[in-house]
Design an enzyme around this catalytic site. Structure first.
Site, mmCIF file in Angstrom:
data_model
loop_
_atom_site.group_PDB
_atom_site.id
_atom_site.type_symbol
_atom_site.label_atom_id
_atom_site.label_comp_id
_atom_site.label_asym_id
_atom_site.label_seq_id
_atom_site.Cartn_x
_atom_site.Cartn_y
_atom_site.Cartn_z
ATOM 1 N N CYS A 149 37.477 52.104 51.678
ATOM 2 C CA CYS A 149 38.515 51.180 51.220
ATOM 3 C C CYS A 149 39.534 51.951 50.395
ATOM 4 O O CYS A 149 40.682 51.540 50.281
ATOM 5 C CB CYS A 149 37.926 50.021 50.429
ATOM 6 S SG CYS A 149 37.900 50.257 48.646
ATOM 7 N N GLN A 200 44.056 41.693 32.320
ATOM 8 C CA GLN A 200 43.286 42.920 32.545
ATOM 9 C C GLN A 200 42.035 42.604 33.364
ATOM 10 O O GLN A 200 41.415 41.564 33.172
ATOM 11 C CB GLN A 200 42.891 43.549 31.212
ATOM 12 C CG GLN A 200 44.069 44.163 30.456
ATOM 13 C CD GLN A 200 44.526 45.492 31.055
ATOM 14 O OE1 GLN A 200 44.107 45.889 32.148
ATOM 15 N NE2 GLN A 200 45.427 46.160 30.357
ATOM 16 N N TYR A 260 56.132 43.204 26.628
ATOM 17 C CA TYR A 260 55.379 43.098 27.883
ATOM 18 C C TYR A 260 54.088 42.322 27.577
ATOM 19 O O TYR A 260 52.999 42.766 27.909
ATOM 20 C CB TYR A 260 55.020 44.466 28.458
ATOM 21 C CG TYR A 260 56.165 45.433 28.624
ATOM 22 C CD1 TYR A 260 56.907 45.471 29.801
ATOM 23 C CD2 TYR A 260 56.498 46.322 27.605
ATOM 24 C CE1 TYR A 260 57.945 46.371 29.957
ATOM 25 C CE2 TYR A 260 57.538 47.227 27.751
ATOM 26 C CZ TYR A 260 58.255 47.252 28.936
ATOM 27 O OH TYR A 260 59.270 48.160 29.086
ATOM 28 N N ASP A 289 53.124 47.461 26.042
ATOM 29 C CA ASP A 289 52.096 47.576 27.078
ATOM 30 C C ASP A 289 52.747 47.421 28.446
ATOM 31 O O ASP A 289 52.549 46.429 29.133
ATOM 32 C CB ASP A 289 51.016 46.501 26.836
ATOM 33 C CG ASP A 289 49.879 46.582 27.836
ATOM 34 O OD1 ASP A 289 49.696 47.650 28.463
ATOM 35 O OD2 ASP A 289 49.159 45.573 27.992
ATOM 36 N N CYS A 345 32.136 44.639 47.427
ATOM 37 C CA CYS A 345 32.517 45.817 46.659
ATOM 38 C C CYS A 345 31.644 45.870 45.407
ATOM 39 O O CYS A 345 31.534 44.881 44.696
ATOM 40 C CB CYS A 345 33.993 45.697 46.292
ATOM 41 S SG CYS A 345 34.492 46.764 44.940
ATOM 42 N N CYS A 386 48.721 52.308 31.205
ATOM 43 C CA CYS A 386 47.745 52.455 32.287
ATOM 44 C C CYS A 386 48.124 53.634 33.181
ATOM 45 O O CYS A 386 47.540 53.819 34.236
ATOM 46 C CB CYS A 386 47.651 51.167 33.092
ATOM 47 S SG CYS A 386 49.213 50.670 33.802
ATOM 48 N N CYS A 410 38.155 53.500 45.107
ATOM 49 C CA CYS A 410 37.483 54.370 44.139
ATOM 50 C C CYS A 410 37.886 55.827 44.370
ATOM 51 O O CYS A 410 38.200 56.226 45.482
ATOM 52 C CB CYS A 410 35.971 54.250 44.275
ATOM 53 S SG CYS A 410 35.329 52.710 43.612
ATOM 54 N N CYS A 447 28.305 53.408 48.188
ATOM 55 C CA CYS A 447 29.124 52.209 48.356
ATOM 56 C C CYS A 447 29.036 51.680 49.787
ATOM 57 O O CYS A 447 29.243 52.426 50.736
ATOM 58 C CB CYS A 447 30.573 52.521 48.027
ATOM 59 S SG CYS A 447 31.626 51.093 48.309
HETATM 60 N N1 SAH Z 1 50.096 42.869 27.420
HETATM 61 C C1 SAH Z 1 49.617 42.035 28.495
HETATM 62 C C2 SAH Z 1 50.236 42.349 29.847
HETATM 63 C C3 SAH Z 1 50.414 43.811 30.180
HETATM 64 S S1 SAH Z 1 50.849 44.132 31.861
HETATM 65 C C4 SAH Z 1 48.116 42.104 28.561
HETATM 66 O O1 SAH Z 1 47.502 42.979 27.971
HETATM 67 O O2 SAH Z 1 47.520 41.274 29.230
HETATM 68 C C5 SAH Z 1 52.562 44.323 31.808
HETATM 69 C C6 SAH Z 1 53.315 43.030 31.679
HETATM 70 O O3 SAH Z 1 54.705 43.369 31.654
HETATM 71 C C7 SAH Z 1 53.150 42.055 32.829
HETATM 72 O O4 SAH Z 1 52.801 40.799 32.297
HETATM 73 C C8 SAH Z 1 54.541 42.005 33.486
HETATM 74 O O5 SAH Z 1 54.866 40.726 33.993
HETATM 75 C C9 SAH Z 1 55.441 42.370 32.343
HETATM 76 N N2 SAH Z 1 56.739 42.976 32.656
HETATM 77 C C10 SAH Z 1 57.040 43.802 33.684
HETATM 78 N N3 SAH Z 1 58.309 44.241 33.590
HETATM 79 C C11 SAH Z 1 58.819 43.684 32.472
HETATM 80 C C12 SAH Z 1 60.084 43.775 31.822
HETATM 81 N N4 SAH Z 1 61.067 44.515 32.329
HETATM 82 N N5 SAH Z 1 60.271 43.095 30.675
HETATM 83 C C13 SAH Z 1 59.267 42.349 30.143
HETATM 84 N N6 SAH Z 1 58.048 42.228 30.720
HETATM 85 C C14 SAH Z 1 57.826 42.878 31.864
#
Ligand code: SAH
Length: 449
Positions: A77, A280, A309, A379, A156, A406, A80, A72
């Site tokens: 940084c 993502q 989410y 999520d 990068c 994640c 990684c 790299c």
């Molecule tokens: N499912 C989406 C985003 C996932 S990331 C995708 O795949 O693209 C997580 C998301 O949760 C973000 O958009 C963030 O703004 C939201 N978030 C964070 N805390 C939250 C909460 N307390 N209630 C609802 N959404 C929330």
């Protein structure tokens, strides 16, 4: 033991998600930067804390068979973790990470081998380069690990090369017109971050300059230069951030050229993505992740699906053709606005979205006139779901819960809460969205007993 400055013969047995080789001396973990599991080395102890030690390799006695050259150009940084081991081995380390998170939470869920796309370079569609004052004008790069020192590096290997070219153009413009970089210590200066996003195959690019003022000097010259040189640049924005904070983006935007969002196609759905919305960072691996989630959900077309989410709606909308009804909840208002537009622009009429905290899901659904989900996709961000959210999810008693995470640690914690409350899960499937870094995504499908 081991004493500071002492030399130690150490066998490295693991690499943690920060990229440190891990060995043990007298029952204490010793973390060694740049070491790989399978290395036998002489290590000098440079720190001896109560429950761990840190060492530096003095001599590599016998190298690990998993080692590869770290080539790299932006070394240091800290983004990684696994550039010094082979990719197949990185996948094993990532699977082990998920296995051990479950084990620590007292669960023994089978963990599949990590799914991946094979693309391990140039996969990131997002970069937020910090800008700092240097001897010869603004410096662009990355923050060194655990510090606010900017390491100069635009190129990068995880990013598309065009990002570096655009960032360099912005830097040269700033240098030419004497636009000062923001100085964290004094709070003076203008240019703070160069934030870039790209659609798949860099078909579209979106640039946001984070600045201390929405009145950026010589903005016209900059936009003309950039749009002439980078025809895929569909929009250039300013974002104002005057606060002395680690948070990158402020609240106010100004559109300098083109449009205020990027368009990308994901799992057959056209998405619009604003700078403030979560998206993502690895397009192809995200498609793999969402397809895996859909397979695990085994949707029949009859379900009411709740996407918690939901961000800009990407997961729910990608499953919309296989459900009867869709409802998404997300806390960022501009992301919800995107989700609604995304549904509309893809001709999806059976989807609704609400802005709100996932913890208030039951109330939000009630206020929306009722929605009784058969399947819930969760999520959450890295910290996982809070107890209130998990309880409200349980109170809705869905047939299936698809948890996309994640962070293996919070995933395991939340599984340990959900599983004894009426659910079973057959497996966890990790997916590598972040090759070379210490992060790994996982999907678990929970089914009601
Ligand atoms: N499912 C989406 C985003 C996932 S990331 C995708 O795949 O693209 C997580 C998301 O949760 C973000 O958009 C963030 O703004 C939201 N978030 C964070 N805390 C939250 C909460 N307390 N209630 C609802 N959404 C929330």
């Amino acid at each position: 033991m081991p004493e500071k400055n002492s030399l130690l013969r150490l066998e490295i047995t693991d690499v943690n998600n920060l990229g440190y080789g891990v060995g043990h001396a007298n029952g204490k973990a010793v973390f060694v930067a740049g070491a790989a599991d399978g290395d036998l080395c002489t290590v000098r102890i440079i720190k001896n804390a109560a429950d761990y030690a840190v060492g530096r390799v003095e001599e590599l006695l016998s190298p690990s068979p998993y080692r590869t050259e770290n080539d790299c150009p932006a070394r240091g940084c800290g983004g990684c973790a696994y550039r010094h081991v082979s990719y197949p081995h990185e996948l094993e380390l990532k699977r082990n990470r998920v296995v051990s998170a479950f084990r620590k939470a007292g669960l023994s869920l089978p963990v599949w081998p990590v799914l991946h796309t094979g693309k391990i370079e140039g996969y990131r569609n997002k970069a937020q380069y910090p800008v700092a004052p240097g001897k010869n004008g603004p410096v662009i790069g990355f923050f060194a690990p655990r510090s606010h020192r900017v390491v100069e590096a635009v190129n990068c290997p995880l990013l598309p090369p065009v990002f570096g070219q655009i960032a360099e153009t912005v830097r040269k413009h700033a240098l030419h017109f004497g636009i000062p970089a923001y100085d964290e210590t004094s709070g003076r200066g203008i240019l703070r971050h160069i934030y870039l996003r790209a659609a798949a195959e860099e078909k579209e690019l979106l640039l946001t300059l984070v600045t201390t003022s929405l009145d950026y000097p010589h903005a016209r010259e900059l936009t003309e230069m950039l749009t002439a040189r980078f025809p895929s640049l569909v929009g250039i924005l300013l974002n104002e951030n005057r606060e002395n904070t680690n948070v990158i983006l402020g609240k106010r935007y100004r559109l300098l050229a083109g449009r205020d969002h990027l368009r990308d196609r994901l799992c057959g759905i056209d998405l619009r993505i604003t700078p403030a919305s979560f998206y993502q960072v690895n397009h192809d691996a995200t498609e793999l992740l969402y397809r895996t989630a859909a397979e695990e959900a085994a949707l029949t077309g009859n379900e009411a699906l709740l996407d918690l989410y939901c961000g800009i709606g990407s997961i729910g909308l990608s499953m919309a053709s296989r459900v009867r009804e869709l409802f998404g909840i997300e806390i960022i208002e501009s992301a919800v606005a995107c989700a609604r537009k995304n549904a509309e622009e893809n001709g999806i009429r059976h989807a609704r979205f609400a802005t709100g905290d996932a913890a208030g899901t039951a109330r939000i659904l009630e206020e929306a006139g009722g929605f009784s989900p058969d399947v819930i996709v969760l999520d959450p961000p890295r910290r996982g779901a809070d107890a209130e959210t998990l309880n409200t999810v349980l109170s809705l008693a869905p047939e299936k819960l698809i948890y996309i995470s994640c962070n293996p640690d919070t995933l395991a914690r939340d599984m340990a809460f959900l599983l004894p409350r009426g659910y079973t899960a057959a497996r966890a499937i990790p997916v590598d969205l972040f090759p070379r870094t210490g992060h790994v995504e996982s999907v678990v499908c929970l089914t009601r007993k």
